[in-house]
Write a protein that holds these residues in place. Sequence first.
Motif, PDB file in Angstrom:
ATOM      1  N   SER A 154      -3.684  -3.957 -26.282  1.00 44.31           N
ATOM      2  CA  SER A 154      -4.406  -3.968 -27.560  1.00 44.31           C
ATOM      3  C   SER A 154      -5.872  -3.562 -27.365  1.00 44.31           C
ATOM      4  CB  SER A 154      -4.332  -5.355 -28.199  1.00 44.31           C
ATOM      5  OG  SER A 154      -4.727  -6.336 -27.253  1.00 44.31           O
ATOM      6  N   GLN A 155      -6.446  -3.932 -26.219  1.00 46.77           N
ATOM      7  CA  GLN A 155      -7.839  -3.543 -25.936  1.00 46.77           C
ATOM      8  C   GLN A 155      -7.930  -2.034 -25.731  1.00 46.77           C
ATOM      9  OE1 GLN A 155      -8.353  -6.058 -22.505  1.00 46.77           O
ATOM     10  NE2 GLN A 155      -9.072  -7.804 -23.726  1.00 46.77           N
ATOM     11  N   VAL A 156      -6.917  -1.480 -25.078  1.00 48.50           N
ATOM     12  CA  VAL A 156      -6.902  -0.028 -24.854  1.00 48.50           C
ATOM     13  C   VAL A 156      -6.920   0.685 -26.208  1.00 48.50           C
ATOM     14  CG1 VAL A 156      -5.551   1.913 -23.938  1.00 48.50           C
ATOM     15  CG2 VAL A 156      -5.675  -0.241 -22.659  1.00 48.50           C
ATOM     16  N   GLY A 157      -6.099   0.188 -27.134  1.00 47.43           N
ATOM     17  CA  GLY A 157      -6.007   0.804 -28.468  1.00 47.43           C
ATOM     18  C   GLY A 157      -7.366   0.826 -29.157  1.00 47.43           C
ATOM     19  N   ILE A 158      -8.042  -0.323 -29.134  1.00 47.75           N
ATOM     20  CA  ILE A 158      -9.355  -0.412 -29.804  1.00 47.75           C
ATOM     21  C   ILE A 158     -10.370   0.516 -29.133  1.00 47.75           C
ATOM     22  CG2 ILE A 158     -11.290  -1.971 -30.269  1.00 47.75           C
ATOM     23  CD1 ILE A 158      -9.217  -4.183 -30.687  1.00 47.75           C
ATOM     24  N   LEU A 159     -10.360   0.507 -27.791  1.00 53.06           N
ATOM     25  CA  LEU A 159     -11.332   1.342 -27.064  1.00 53.06           C
ATOM     26  C   LEU A 159     -11.117   2.830 -27.360  1.00 53.06           C
ATOM     27  CD1 LEU A 159     -11.302  -0.689 -23.744  1.00 53.06           C
ATOM     28  CD2 LEU A 159     -13.294  -0.363 -25.238  1.00 53.06           C
ATOM     29  N   LYS A 160      -9.865   3.234 -27.481  1.00 53.47           N
ATOM     30  CA  LYS A 160      -9.575   4.634 -27.824  1.00 53.47           C
ATOM     31  C   LYS A 160     -10.122   4.938 -29.213  1.00 53.47           C
ATOM     32  CE  LYS A 160      -5.344   5.812 -25.299  1.00 53.47           C
ATOM     33  NZ  LYS A 160      -3.895   5.908 -25.430  1.00 53.47           N
ATOM     34  N   GLU A 161      -9.878   4.005 -30.132  1.00 56.74           N
ATOM     35  CA  GLU A 161     -10.360   4.175 -31.514  1.00 56.74           C
ATOM     36  C   GLU A 161     -11.878   4.337 -31.554  1.00 56.74           C
ATOM     37  OE1 GLU A 161      -9.755   1.059 -34.723  1.00 56.74           O
ATOM     38  OE2 GLU A 161      -7.725   1.339 -33.888  1.00 56.74           O
TER      39      GLU A 161
END
Length: 440
Positions: free
Chosen positions: A394-401
């Motif tokens: 989930s952190q990866v998703g936010i960081l990509k965003e």
Amino acid sequence: MQPLNQNDTHAHASGIDASMENRKESGSCRYVDRDVVIFREGDSGDCAFLIEEGEVEISVWRNGRKVTLAQRGVGEIFGEMAIIDDEPRSATVTTVGPCCLLPITREQLANRLQGSDPVLRMVLNVILERFRSTLQNLRGIDHIERLTGDGDLFDGGSSARSHSAAVREIKLEEELKQAIRYGQFILNYQPIIRLADGALTGLEALIRWQHPERGMVPPIQFIPTAEASGLIVPISQWVLEEACDAHVRLNRALSLARPGVSGPAMSVNFSARDFSFSKFSDVIRRILTKTQVDPTQVRLEITENLLINQPDFAAFTLKKCKEMGLSIVIDDFGTGYSNLSYLNKFPVDTIKIDRSFIHMIETENDNFQIVQSIIDMAHKLGIDVVAEGVELESQVGILKELGCDYAQGFFYSKPMSETNTLEILRGCASAETASHVAAG
Ligand code: C2E
Ligand code: CA
Ligand code: CA
């Protein structure tokens, strides 16, 4: 504190010089006129005095006669016995001319020493203990309780604790010297992943100590002592050389496996203390030449403290490093001074957002906002961003965003041995990507 024996207002009657007047007004010292008794033999008192200006005479009365023992001038201290024990003043002190005196209380001294180096504290305490026992012998056995009963003057009563901390520190320093001599350090490598395509583009070299009795010791348990003792300088040199050698070895192994594939860049941690070593850039140059590493593939990780505390020297040395082709990474970004304006003044290529901000980025709005601001600001300055301590998808998703460039953390891989790193890199090379590197 023992009051001075004469009123401060005498200052104006005696034609004191301008600098003394200024000090009096600024309150940084006490002005005392000439021939004033600061304290008398037998008075009680709990402070010493630093002479900022003027001169004093120290005397005792013996057989009805004044015996002058000494004179003290600018920069000297008198009355220091009062900050060591509770005995009455052992002599009389009188000003010879107008004086500026800065009082130093026992409490002030103790507070300052509280946060000082444990080894320094221990040595001071040993000296004081010896001094006290000499005094006891001179004064008689009846003073023993009072002189030694208070425990450690500089530790607020935690003498035994601080003593053993200091002894541990000294032992650790000795063991670190052995570790350097007998090659007990090894490096682990943690992958750094490009978020856009999941490629493994970097490795961070992280030191471990293979202690002969205690097993694998993590850096947090010895780097602070290495820094305080200065041993970090040879350790960092070893780390850089070993990391460069490993980079060359990995590259060679990868090229053999698949011609044209180049290995990831290698990040190496440095402490502020390394930069105070005058030949720092010469040593780096020597290691780059010796290992034949491609300097554009080497990144120096430093913390903000270095840039804040030694800005001129840091700018000079970092510029030299940049000229050699190295990249500069600011580690643990956000935990220190975090004045973004300084980033302009230094040749910074990358910042690594500290893992405390990445932790709970999904749930804590503050963390989210901070990370977003750091990324936006860095990109405006042309600086790349690595998120540290990424543990969850989930952190990866936010960081990509948020447009973060790179990520590092247990989600991808824990730090691993060179052998495991090579295995992972071979896997990446054949799969073209490292979207989720298995932990080594
Ligand atoms: P650092 O430079 O911030 O290194 C990253 C640390 O975070 C590493 O700990 C790594 O294992 C840990 N880490 C990485 N991903 C995660 C994650 O997802 N979750 C959590 N909880 N932790 C993660 P390590 O190897 O124990 O190193 C600790 C610190 O010791 C380093 O922090 C660095 O400040 C220092 N250090 C390590 N190696 C060296 C070195 O060669 N020289 C110097 N001067 N300092 C070093
Ligand atoms: Ca680091
Ligand atoms: Ca870090």
